[in-house]
Scaffold this motif. Structure first.
Motif, mmCIF file in Angstrom:
data_model
loop_
_atom_site.group_PDB
_atom_site.id
_atom_site.type_symbol
_atom_site.label_atom_id
_atom_site.label_comp_id
_atom_site.label_asym_id
_atom_site.label_seq_id
_atom_site.Cartn_x
_atom_site.Cartn_y
_atom_site.Cartn_z
ATOM 1 N N ILE A 11 0.871 -1.177 0.000
ATOM 2 C CA ILE A 11 0.000 0.000 0.000
ATOM 3 C C ILE A 11 0.904 1.220 0.000
ATOM 4 N N ASP A 13 -0.314 4.514 -0.100
ATOM 5 C CA ASP A 13 -0.916 5.625 0.630
ATOM 6 C C ASP A 13 -2.360 5.271 0.967
ATOM 7 N N THR A 15 -5.698 7.126 1.051
ATOM 8 C CA THR A 15 -6.138 8.409 0.521
ATOM 9 C C THR A 15 -7.461 8.900 1.098
ATOM 10 N N HIS A 29 -9.498 3.752 1.671
ATOM 11 C CA HIS A 29 -9.206 3.758 0.242
ATOM 12 C C HIS A 29 -7.699 3.811 0.079
ATOM 13 N N PHE A 30 -7.127 2.767 -0.492
ATOM 14 C CA PHE A 30 -5.682 2.620 -0.640
ATOM 15 C C PHE A 30 -5.225 2.931 -2.054
ATOM 16 N N LYS A 31 -4.063 3.556 -2.159
ATOM 17 C CA LYS A 31 -3.379 3.720 -3.436
ATOM 18 C C LYS A 31 -2.371 2.580 -3.536
ATOM 19 N N GLY A 35 -0.628 2.756 -9.882
ATOM 20 C CA GLY A 35 -1.727 3.709 -9.964
ATOM 21 C C GLY A 35 -3.082 3.134 -9.605
ATOM 22 N N ASN A 36 -3.146 1.849 -9.301
ATOM 23 C CA ASN A 36 -4.419 1.252 -8.922
ATOM 24 C C ASN A 36 -4.842 1.731 -7.545
ATOM 25 N N ALA A 37 -6.125 1.591 -7.245
ATOM 26 C CA ALA A 37 -6.666 1.942 -5.931
ATOM 27 C C ALA A 37 -7.629 0.843 -5.516
ATOM 28 N N HIS A 38 -7.863 0.739 -4.224
ATOM 29 C CA HIS A 38 -8.716 -0.331 -3.711
ATOM 30 C C HIS A 38 -9.345 0.111 -2.401
ATOM 31 N N ASN A 39 -10.584 -0.290 -2.169
ATOM 32 C CA ASN A 39 -11.239 -0.054 -0.880
ATOM 33 C C ASN A 39 -11.102 -1.288 -0.012
#
Length: 148
Positions: A11, A13, A15, A29-31, A35-39
Motif C-alpha cells: 500500500i 498511501d 487516501t 481507500h488505498f493507493k 496507480g491502482n486503488a482499492h477499498n
C-alpha cells in the motif's frame, strides 16, 4: 529455520476513509502500485484489535530497522526510544478503567498506551524517583557563590 515469506500488495498511501451508511464497517481507500486503488472494509468490532495489531507490527518493523538501546526496565528489554513533544493522560471505562497515556512524537504520530490501574499505580510510584535522579544529574556542580 527460515521464515515463510509474506506475500501481498504494498500500500503506497491511504487516501480516504469513512464508514458505511449502516455504521457496521469502516472503509479505507488505498493507493496501490501502478496507480491502482482499492477499498478495504473492516468490521467496526474489529477496529481496536486491528489497530493494536498494526501498532505492534509497526513497532517490530521499527525495531528491525533501528539500532536498539538498552533501557533498564522490568525485564531489561531492548527498546527504541522516541522523542515525545506532548503527552496526555486520561481514563477509559471502555478499557475497563485503564489509564490511557497518549503521546505525540516530533513527526506528529500519536501512540496510546492503556495501563491497567495496578500498573498505573506502579508507574506513579516509580516516576518521582526517576524524575529526581534526572534532576540530580542535571544540577550544576561546582562551588556556589554567595550572594552577600
Amino acid at each position: 529455520m527460515a521464515e515463510t515469506p509474506i506475500k501481498g500488495v504494498p500500500i503506497l498511501d491511504v487516501t480516504e476513509s469513512g464508514c458505511t451508511p449502516d455504521g457496521r464497517y469502516i472503509w479505507l481507500h488505498f493507493k496501490l502500485p501502478g496507480g491502482n486503488a482499492h477499498n478495504f472494509l473492516l468490521d467496526v468490532d474489529q477496529v481496536d484489535k486491528t489497530i493494536d495489531m498494526m501498532r505492534r507490527a509497526a513497532a517490530k518493523a521499527a525495531d528491525l530497522q533501528a539500532e536498539p538501546s538498552v533501557v533498564m526496565g522490568a525485564d531489561h528489554t531492548l527498546v527504541r526510544p522516541i522523542d515525545v513533544k506532548s503527552i496526555a493522560v486520561s481514563t477509559s471505562w471502555r478499557h475497563r478503567g485503564g489509564v490511557i497515556f497518549s503521546a505525540t512524537d516530533n513527526d506528529n504520530l500519536s501512540t496510546a498506551l492503556v495501563l491497567p490501574l495496578a500498573l498505573a499505580r506502579q508507574l506513579a510510584a516509580q516516576l518521582p524517583a526517576v524524575v529526581e535522579e534526572i534532576a540530580t544529574k542535571m544540577r550544576p556542580t561546582g562551588p556556589r557563590r554567595s550572594m552577600h
